[in-house]
Design a protein around this motif. Structure first.
Motif, PDB file in Angstrom:
ATOM      1  N   THR A 256      46.831  39.717  51.865  1.00  0.00           N
ATOM      2  CA  THR A 256      46.844  39.486  53.288  1.00  0.00           C
ATOM      3  C   THR A 256      47.189  40.771  53.980  1.00  0.00           C
ATOM      4  O   THR A 256      46.565  41.033  54.991  1.00  0.00           O
ATOM      5  N   ASP A 257      48.224  41.352  53.520  1.00  0.00           N
ATOM      6  CA  ASP A 257      48.776  42.542  54.074  1.00  0.00           C
ATOM      7  C   ASP A 257      47.407  43.761  54.193  1.00  0.00           C
ATOM      8  O   ASP A 257      47.475  44.525  55.049  1.00  0.00           O
ATOM      9  N   LEU A 258      46.640  43.792  53.117  1.00  0.00           N
ATOM     10  CA  LEU A 258      45.582  44.496  52.910  1.00  0.00           C
ATOM     11  C   LEU A 258      44.343  44.133  53.741  1.00  0.00           C
ATOM     12  O   LEU A 258      43.316  44.808  53.684  1.00  0.00           O
ATOM     13  N   GLY A 259      44.467  42.880  54.272  1.00  0.00           N
ATOM     14  CA  GLY A 259      43.226  42.517  55.248  1.00  0.00           C
ATOM     15  C   GLY A 259      42.464  41.732  54.550  1.00  0.00           C
ATOM     16  O   GLY A 259      41.333  41.333  54.916  1.00  0.00           O
ATOM     17  N   LEU A 260      42.932  41.034  53.440  1.00  0.00           N
ATOM     18  CA  LEU A 260      41.677  40.378  52.519  1.00  0.00           C
ATOM     19  C   LEU A 260      42.118  38.725  52.948  1.00  0.00           C
ATOM     20  O   LEU A 260      43.330  38.457  53.401  1.00  0.00           O
ATOM     21  N   LYS A 261      40.962  38.092  52.848  1.00  0.00           N
ATOM     22  CA  LYS A 261      41.099  36.431  53.326  1.00  0.00           C
ATOM     23  C   LYS A 261      41.565  35.791  51.978  1.00  0.00           C
ATOM     24  O   LYS A 261      41.171  36.022  50.809  1.00  0.00           O
ATOM     25  N   VAL A 262      42.709  35.073  52.210  1.00  0.00           N
ATOM     26  CA  VAL A 262      43.180  34.457  50.939  1.00  0.00           C
ATOM     27  C   VAL A 262      43.052  33.086  50.938  1.00  0.00           C
ATOM     28  O   VAL A 262      43.304  32.223  51.886  1.00  0.00           O
ATOM     29  N   SER A 263      42.598  32.581  49.800  1.00  0.00           N
ATOM     30  CA  SER A 263      42.258  30.898  49.779  1.00  0.00           C
ATOM     31  C   SER A 263      42.570  30.157  48.600  1.00  0.00           C
ATOM     32  O   SER A 263      42.205  30.886  47.467  1.00  0.00           O
ATOM     33  N   ARG A 264      43.373  29.290  48.503  1.00  0.00           N
ATOM     34  CA  ARG A 264      43.748  28.251  47.478  1.00  0.00           C
ATOM     35  C   ARG A 264      42.439  27.246  47.537  1.00  0.00           C
ATOM     36  O   ARG A 264      42.527  26.440  48.428  1.00  0.00           O
ATOM     37  N   THR A 265      41.679  27.412  46.597  1.00  0.00           N
ATOM     38  CA  THR A 265      40.281  26.690  46.609  1.00  0.00           C
ATOM     39  C   THR A 265      40.063  26.039  45.246  1.00  0.00           C
ATOM     40  O   THR A 265      39.928  27.001  44.247  1.00  0.00           O
ATOM     41  N   PRO A 266      39.419  24.709  44.978  1.00  0.00           N
ATOM     42  CA  PRO A 266      38.839  24.656  43.746  1.00  0.00           C
ATOM     43  C   PRO A 266      37.887  25.339  43.637  1.00  0.00           C
ATOM     44  O   PRO A 266      36.980  25.995  44.543  1.00  0.00           O
ATOM     45  N   ILE A 267      37.752  26.038  42.446  1.00  0.00           N
ATOM     46  CA  ILE A 267      36.698  27.051  41.990  1.00  0.00           C
ATOM     47  C   ILE A 267      35.979  26.525  40.814  1.00  0.00           C
ATOM     48  O   ILE A 267      36.283  26.217  39.645  1.00  0.00           O
ATOM     49  N   ARG A 268      34.530  26.278  40.937  1.00  0.00           N
ATOM     50  CA  ARG A 268      33.617  25.685  40.088  1.00  0.00           C
ATOM     51  C   ARG A 268      33.129  26.765  39.100  1.00  0.00           C
ATOM     52  O   ARG A 268      33.054  27.965  39.436  1.00  0.00           O
ATOM     53  N   LEU A 269      33.304  26.326  37.616  1.00  0.00           N
ATOM     54  CA  LEU A 269      33.054  27.285  36.770  1.00  0.00           C
ATOM     55  C   LEU A 269      31.537  27.813  37.093  1.00  0.00           C
ATOM     56  O   LEU A 269      31.317  29.039  36.792  1.00  0.00           O
TER      57      LEU A 269
END
Ligand SMILES: Cc1ncc(COP(=O)(O)O)c(C=O)c1O
Length: 337
Positions: A256-269
């Protein structure tokens, strides 16, 4: 200072001056004691041996550039140990007792804390076990809380090198409403077989899938999954069966400090192809770059086989720079010991 070959230490137990222990009986924790003897006397019917009331933690102390010994976020490990203990009905030390034990094990083993610049660190292993002799299955009434520690070498002796992972659909690490979020001993026993099968197939790490449908990414055997997309997003799985990694939590703050958008999300294979970089993160290595994941007959690849991607490298270096006191600890993660 011990005369050890710090740069060439492995990740294995090396005897130190001793460990710290507090015992729980009659509803309270006893005083912290320093024990030189590495063997612990135990009743043959102790609950931890038969019914698995055993959970643990892993955290590191570092010597900073300024020559101080520091622990990285021990409060988070204290919290997680308490959460693990709660899931398997154990008494757990308070955060205060946990941190006092970590401080004591560092203090009594100061000569084993690796010097700055060697890449080595002091690995602390807090352990909580049910000690009451139990034949009928029930929670133990007595516990031991132990913090042992040992110096460990730099994880990457030959640089920060990418590995290949495999999805093994014949094994789950955890159950849908089981104990995957707890750092309990049994989870690791359950991961041994898939780990061995993967190694035989030539893959150093396993990527476990969600245990309900086996369609989503859960985590690697001993580390969380993080993926970086081409448009600069940091994604990590939302799942009820993975361990809440403190490294992942910290990297999310740095991202986040580096400006990336962070998300916790289900990730399909099937959606792994959205990532340009994938990493396995945890205390031991901070980040292991993953350059390919074999899923059924499909191989997903991420970036360069020989070199970690740019974003993960920045995150890896950013976290290490904080741990070694090379940059300001602006989030207040270090605790002097
Ligand atoms: C199953 C599992 N997931 C993730 C992690 C990473 O957690 P942390 O970053 O707190 O070390 C570990 C290591 O402790 C682990 O064993």
């Amino acid at each position: 200072m011990q005369n050890l070959d710090w740069k060439n230490l492995g990740f294995a137990f090396l005897p130190t001056n001793g460990h710290v222990q507090s015992d729980f009986a009659d509803g309270k924790w006893g005083p912290l004691q320093f024990k030189q003897e590495a063997y612990i006397p135990m009743h043959v019917a102790a609950n931890c041996l038969h019914y698995g009331q055993a959970c643990f933690e892993g955290l590191k102390a570092f010597t900073t550039k300024g020559g101080k010994a520091v622990l990285f976020r021990p409060d988070r490990n204290a919290d997680r140990l308490r959460a693990s203990a709660d899931r398997i009905c154990m008494e757990a030390p308070s955060e205060e007792l946990f941190i006092a034990a970590c401080r004591m094990v560092c203090d009594r083993n100061r000569d084993f804390i690796p010097p700055y610049g060697t890449g080595a660190s002091f690995y602390l292993r807090p352990l909580l076990i049910g000690t009451e002799p139990t034949i009928g299955i029930k929670p133990s009434a007595t516990y031991s809380f132990i913090v042992m520690a040992t110096p460990v070498g730099p994880y990457y002796k030959d640089g920060f090198s990418p590995v290949e992972a495999v999805v093994l659909e014949d094994f789950d690490r955890a159950a849908p409403k089981g104990t995957g979020r707890a750092k309990m001993a049994g989870n690791y026993a359950a991961s041994l077989k898939p780990g061995l099968v993967a190694k035989k197939m030539g893959y150093p790490i396993v990527l476990f899938t969600d245990p309900r449908e086996n369609l989503y990414v859960d985590e690697f055997g001993t580390s969380n999954f993080i993926g970086i997309t081409a448009d600069g997003q940091y994604k990590t799985p939302e799942s009820s069966s993975i361990l809440q990694s403190i490294t992942n939590e910290s990297l999310q703050v740095l991202a986040t400090d580096l400006g990336l958008k962070v998300s916790r999300t289900p990730i399909r294979l099937s959606g792994l192809d959205q990532f340009t970089e994938v990493g396995a993160c945890g205390t031991a290595a901070v980040i292991t770059p993953v350059h390919a994941i074999q899923y059924r007959d499909r191989k997903f690849t991420f970036g360069d086989k020989a070199k970690a991607g740019q974003t993960l490298t920045r995150l890896y270096q950013g976290l290490q720079a904080i741990q070694y006191g090379e940059t300001a600890d602006k989030h207040g993660w270090l605790v002097n010991v």
